[in-house]
Design a protein around this motif. Structure first.
Motif, PDB file in Angstrom:
ATOM      1  N   ARG A 195      -0.426  15.232  53.504  1.00 52.58           N
ATOM      2  CA  ARG A 195      -0.938  16.281  52.623  1.00 52.58           C
ATOM      3  C   ARG A 195      -1.493  17.448  53.422  1.00 52.58           C
ATOM      4  NH1 ARG A 195      -5.632  15.338  48.136  1.00 52.58           N
ATOM      5  NH2 ARG A 195      -6.806  14.868  50.023  1.00 52.58           N
ATOM      6  N   GLU A 196      -2.163  17.181  54.526  1.00 46.73           N
ATOM      7  CA  GLU A 196      -2.731  18.253  55.344  1.00 46.73           C
ATOM      8  C   GLU A 196      -1.611  19.042  56.047  1.00 46.73           C
ATOM      9  OE1 GLU A 196      -5.913  17.044  57.870  1.00 46.73           O
ATOM     10  OE2 GLU A 196      -6.785  15.711  56.364  1.00 46.73           O
ATOM     11  N   GLN A 197      -0.553  18.352  56.441  1.00 43.53           N
ATOM     12  CA  GLN A 197       0.598  19.069  57.004  1.00 43.53           C
ATOM     13  C   GLN A 197       1.164  20.055  55.983  1.00 43.53           C
ATOM     14  OE1 GLN A 197       3.685  16.677  58.850  1.00 43.53           O
ATOM     15  NE2 GLN A 197       2.222  15.059  59.366  1.00 43.53           N
ATOM     16  N   ARG A 198       1.261  19.592  54.714  1.00 42.43           N
ATOM     17  CA  ARG A 198       1.834  20.466  53.690  1.00 42.43           C
ATOM     18  C   ARG A 198       0.936  21.667  53.427  1.00 42.43           C
ATOM     19  NH1 ARG A 198       3.292  18.891  47.381  1.00 42.43           N
ATOM     20  NH2 ARG A 198       4.430  20.842  46.932  1.00 42.43           N
ATOM     21  N   ILE A 199      -0.388  21.451  53.418  1.00 44.56           N
ATOM     22  CA  ILE A 199      -1.307  22.560  53.184  1.00 44.56           C
ATOM     23  C   ILE A 199      -1.180  23.609  54.294  1.00 44.56           C
ATOM     24  CG2 ILE A 199      -3.761  23.189  53.117  1.00 44.56           C
ATOM     25  CD1 ILE A 199      -4.274  20.548  51.667  1.00 44.56           C
ATOM     26  N   LEU A 200      -1.086  23.161  55.527  1.00 42.27           N
ATOM     27  CA  LEU A 200      -0.949  24.108  56.645  1.00 42.27           C
ATOM     28  C   LEU A 200       0.366  24.873  56.562  1.00 42.27           C
ATOM     29  CD1 LEU A 200      -2.343  22.022  59.654  1.00 42.27           C
ATOM     30  CD2 LEU A 200      -3.374  24.051  58.614  1.00 42.27           C
ATOM     31  N   LEU A 201       1.445  24.182  56.181  1.00 38.86           N
ATOM     32  CA  LEU A 201       2.738  24.853  56.056  1.00 38.86           C
ATOM     33  C   LEU A 201       2.703  25.890  54.937  1.00 38.86           C
ATOM     34  CD1 LEU A 201       5.159  21.813  56.516  1.00 38.86           C
ATOM     35  CD2 LEU A 201       4.706  23.657  58.145  1.00 38.86           C
ATOM     36  N   TYR A 208       0.299  28.894  56.305  1.00 36.27           N
ATOM     37  CA  TYR A 208       0.646  29.726  57.460  1.00 36.27           C
ATOM     38  C   TYR A 208       2.153  29.958  57.630  1.00 36.27           C
ATOM     39  CZ  TYR A 208      -4.217  29.166  58.700  1.00 36.27           C
ATOM     40  OH  TYR A 208      -5.593  29.200  58.671  1.00 36.27           O
ATOM     41  N   TYR A 209       3.004  29.192  56.952  1.00 34.02           N
ATOM     42  CA  TYR A 209       4.447  29.428  57.033  1.00 34.02           C
ATOM     43  C   TYR A 209       4.976  30.068  55.750  1.00 34.02           C
ATOM     44  CZ  TYR A 209       4.656  26.808  61.383  1.00 34.02           C
ATOM     45  OH  TYR A 209       4.469  26.398  62.681  1.00 34.02           O
ATOM     46  N   SER A 210       4.378  29.656  54.577  1.00 36.34           N
ATOM     47  CA  SER A 210       4.769  30.280  53.305  1.00 36.34           C
ATOM     48  C   SER A 210       3.838  31.422  52.911  1.00 36.34           C
ATOM     49  CB  SER A 210       4.785  29.221  52.181  1.00 36.34           C
ATOM     50  OG  SER A 210       5.696  28.193  52.475  1.00 36.34           O
ATOM     51  N   ASN A 211       2.742  31.582  53.685  1.00 37.64           N
ATOM     52  CA  ASN A 211       1.792  32.685  53.471  1.00 37.64           C
ATOM     53  C   ASN A 211       1.183  32.665  52.060  1.00 37.64           C
ATOM     54  OD1 ASN A 211       2.097  33.842  56.066  1.00 37.64           O
ATOM     55  ND2 ASN A 211       4.014  34.827  55.388  1.00 37.64           N
ATOM     56  N   LEU A 212       0.874  31.465  51.517  1.00 37.32           N
ATOM     57  CA  LEU A 212       0.184  31.360  50.234  1.00 37.32           C
ATOM     58  C   LEU A 212      -1.321  31.424  50.440  1.00 37.32           C
ATOM     59  CD1 LEU A 212       2.228  28.490  48.482  1.00 37.32           C
ATOM     60  CD2 LEU A 212       2.602  30.963  48.404  1.00 37.32           C
ATOM     61  N   THR A 213      -2.018  31.953  49.460  1.00 39.30           N
ATOM     62  CA  THR A 213      -3.473  31.968  49.515  1.00 39.30           C
ATOM     63  C   THR A 213      -4.008  30.593  49.146  1.00 39.30           C
ATOM     64  OG1 THR A 213      -3.677  32.650  47.203  1.00 39.30           O
ATOM     65  CG2 THR A 213      -3.472  34.406  48.872  1.00 39.30           C
ATOM     66  N   GLN A 214      -5.323  30.403  49.379  1.00 40.66           N
ATOM     67  CA  GLN A 214      -5.915  29.111  49.054  1.00 40.66           C
ATOM     68  C   GLN A 214      -5.851  28.829  47.563  1.00 40.66           C
ATOM     69  OE1 GLN A 214      -9.817  28.549  50.731  1.00 40.66           O
ATOM     70  NE2 GLN A 214      -9.146  29.063  52.823  1.00 40.66           N
ATOM     71  N   SER A 215      -6.016  29.878  46.735  1.00 42.21           N
ATOM     72  CA  SER A 215      -5.937  29.677  45.286  1.00 42.21           C
ATOM     73  C   SER A 215      -4.519  29.295  44.875  1.00 42.21           C
ATOM     74  CB  SER A 215      -6.401  30.932  44.540  1.00 42.21           C
ATOM     75  OG  SER A 215      -5.575  32.040  44.904  1.00 42.21           O
ATOM     76  N   GLN A 216      -3.512  29.890  45.511  1.00 50.53           N
ATOM     77  CA  GLN A 216      -2.124  29.536  45.196  1.00 50.53           C
ATOM     78  C   GLN A 216      -1.821  28.096  45.643  1.00 50.53           C
ATOM     79  OE1 GLN A 216      -0.268  32.780  47.332  1.00 50.53           O
ATOM     80  NE2 GLN A 216       0.229  33.878  45.417  1.00 50.53           N
ATOM     81  N   ILE A 217      -2.396  27.702  46.804  1.00 53.69           N
ATOM     82  CA  ILE A 217      -2.190  26.329  47.269  1.00 53.69           C
ATOM     83  C   ILE A 217      -2.855  25.331  46.319  1.00 53.69           C
ATOM     84  CG2 ILE A 217      -2.677  24.715  49.150  1.00 53.69           C
ATOM     85  CD1 ILE A 217      -2.532  27.087  51.075  1.00 53.69           C
ATOM     86  N   SER A 218      -4.052  25.674  45.842  1.00 54.94           N
ATOM     87  CA  SER A 218      -4.747  24.772  44.921  1.00 54.94           C
ATOM     88  C   SER A 218      -3.947  24.592  43.641  1.00 54.94           C
ATOM     89  CB  SER A 218      -6.157  25.303  44.620  1.00 54.94           C
ATOM     90  OG  SER A 218      -6.078  26.556  43.941  1.00 54.94           O
ATOM     91  N   LEU A 223      -0.933  22.302  44.472  1.00 54.05           N
ATOM     92  CA  LEU A 223      -1.231  20.887  44.681  1.00 54.05           C
ATOM     93  C   LEU A 223      -2.063  20.278  43.554  1.00 54.05           C
ATOM     94  CD1 LEU A 223      -2.072  20.918  48.507  1.00 54.05           C
ATOM     95  CD2 LEU A 223       0.111  20.431  47.397  1.00 54.05           C
ATOM     96  N   GLY A 224      -2.620  21.129  42.677  1.00 55.13           N
ATOM     97  CA  GLY A 224      -3.434  20.597  41.569  1.00 55.13           C
ATOM     98  C   GLY A 224      -4.808  20.159  41.999  1.00 55.13           C
ATOM     99  N   VAL A 225      -5.366  20.802  43.023  1.00 56.51           N
ATOM    100  CA  VAL A 225      -6.723  20.504  43.486  1.00 56.51           C
ATOM    101  C   VAL A 225      -7.520  21.798  43.478  1.00 56.51           C
ATOM    102  CG1 VAL A 225      -6.002  18.534  44.897  1.00 56.51           C
ATOM    103  CG2 VAL A 225      -6.064  20.817  45.896  1.00 56.51           C
ATOM    104  N   SER A 226      -8.836  21.687  43.674  1.00 53.83           N
ATOM    105  CA  SER A 226      -9.674  22.880  43.656  1.00 53.83           C
ATOM    106  C   SER A 226      -9.488  23.676  44.939  1.00 53.83           C
ATOM    107  CB  SER A 226     -11.140  22.487  43.483  1.00 53.83           C
ATOM    108  OG  SER A 226     -11.595  21.783  44.625  1.00 53.83           O
ATOM    109  N   GLN A 227      -9.827  24.962  44.849  1.00 55.62           N
ATOM    110  CA  GLN A 227      -9.719  25.829  46.025  1.00 55.62           C
ATOM    111  C   GLN A 227     -10.706  25.381  47.094  1.00 55.62           C
ATOM    112  OE1 GLN A 227      -9.971  30.006  45.121  1.00 55.62           O
ATOM    113  NE2 GLN A 227     -10.274  30.573  47.288  1.00 55.62           N
TER     114      GLN A 227
END
Length: 287
Positions: free
Chosen positions: A239-245, A248-258, A261-265
């Motif tokens: 899961r942490e590998q996916r968050i980093l990708l 920093y590779y897809s250039n998503l913001t933390q809110s977009q990542i949340s 993944l369905g988790v809080s920012q």
């Protein structure tokens, strides 16, 4: 009257004897011919002694060594034909000497052949084998190599006859081949030595090829870093590998990542901070 005795008539003087013209002394042969004749005579005498000696005995080795020493000028003469190859002449002479020794061991003086006539093909063949097997940096086809030898010989002959370097067309006409074949042979001749990229160019004073054709790849410095990051990432949970990708590779913001993944920012931020801490502790270079 007293008559005086008549004086005897003077005798005719004998003609002076003319010296006979001295014969012109025969012109002495040139020193080179004298040395060649002396060498041939010495070689013949030494071979006469050698055939009566047992191989391996000190006397046999002494006479054999004298034969080698006496015929070294033959090796130097053969080696001089390859001076255009840009190979140290000492190495070529050593190789030719091996051919001379082989010729001495195989020569039969009872066959009525002069030793230089017998030895020269062996010496030249040994030198050619050395250039074919040990000197070339790049292997070229045998036909092209043999044609290059003809082109090289024709170039030397035409240079002597014309007083200048011949053109490609003149060499091609001399050998009755196409100009393309001549150019291919000249290119093949350059394979005897590889040119250093760092060596300065002779004559023009320009820097080496490395300085003229090289360039600095801006992405080169990142190769080592990317390899290191790849090595460290596989040590993280999936899961942490996916968050980093995603960050920093897809250039998503933390809110977009949340949202992805369905988790809080806030949780995404804590996972990123924990991942960085693990990467720093696993990075031996940072440590």
């Amino acid at each position: 009257m007293t008559v005086s005795a008549s004086t005897a008539p003077p005798q005719a003087e004998a003609p002076a004897t003319l010296p006979e013209p001295s014969a012109e002394p025969a012109a002495a042969p040139p020193p080179e011919k004298r040395r060649g004749a002396d060498t041939r005579a010495l070689t013949q005498v030494l071979f006469g002694e050698l055939k009566n000696l047992t191989p391996g005995t000190p006397e046999h080795n002494r006479v054999r060594g004298a034969l080698i020493e006496a015929n070294l000028p033959l090796v130097r003469y053969a080696a001089a034909r390859f001076r255009s190859r840009n190979e140290p002449m000492e190495d070529v002479v050593q190789v030719g000497t091996i051919g001379l020794i082989n010729a001495i061991d195989r020569f039969d003086p009872d066959r009525g052949v002069q030793f230089p006539t017998f030895a020269m093909p062996t010496v030249v063949g040994e030198i050619k084998r050395y250039f074919r097997d040990n000197v070339r940096t790049v292997h070229v086809p045998r036909r092209l190599h043999e044609l290059w030898v003809q082109v090289n010989g024709a170039t030397e002959d035409l240079t002597t006859a014309l007083g200048r370097s011949p053109s490609t067309a003149e060499i091609a006409e001399r050998l009755r081949i196409s100009e393309e074949e001549v150019l291919s042979c000249i290119e093949a001749g350059r394979s005897y030595h590889a040119t250093s990229l760092e060596a300065a160019q002779e004559g023009d004073g320009l820097p080496g090829l490395l300085d003229r054709i090289g360039y600095e790849d801006p992405a080169l410095d990142g190769v080592e870093h990317r390899d290191l990051v790849r090595h460290l990432l596989v040590q993280l949970p999936e899961r942490e590998q996916r968050i980093l990708l995603l960050r920093y590779y897809s250039n998503l913001t933390q809110s977009q990542i949340s949202a992805e993944l369905g988790v809080s920012q806030m949780h995404v931020s804590r996972l990123l901070a924990r991942s960085f801490q693990r990467l720093r502790s696993a990075n031996r270079i940072e440590a």
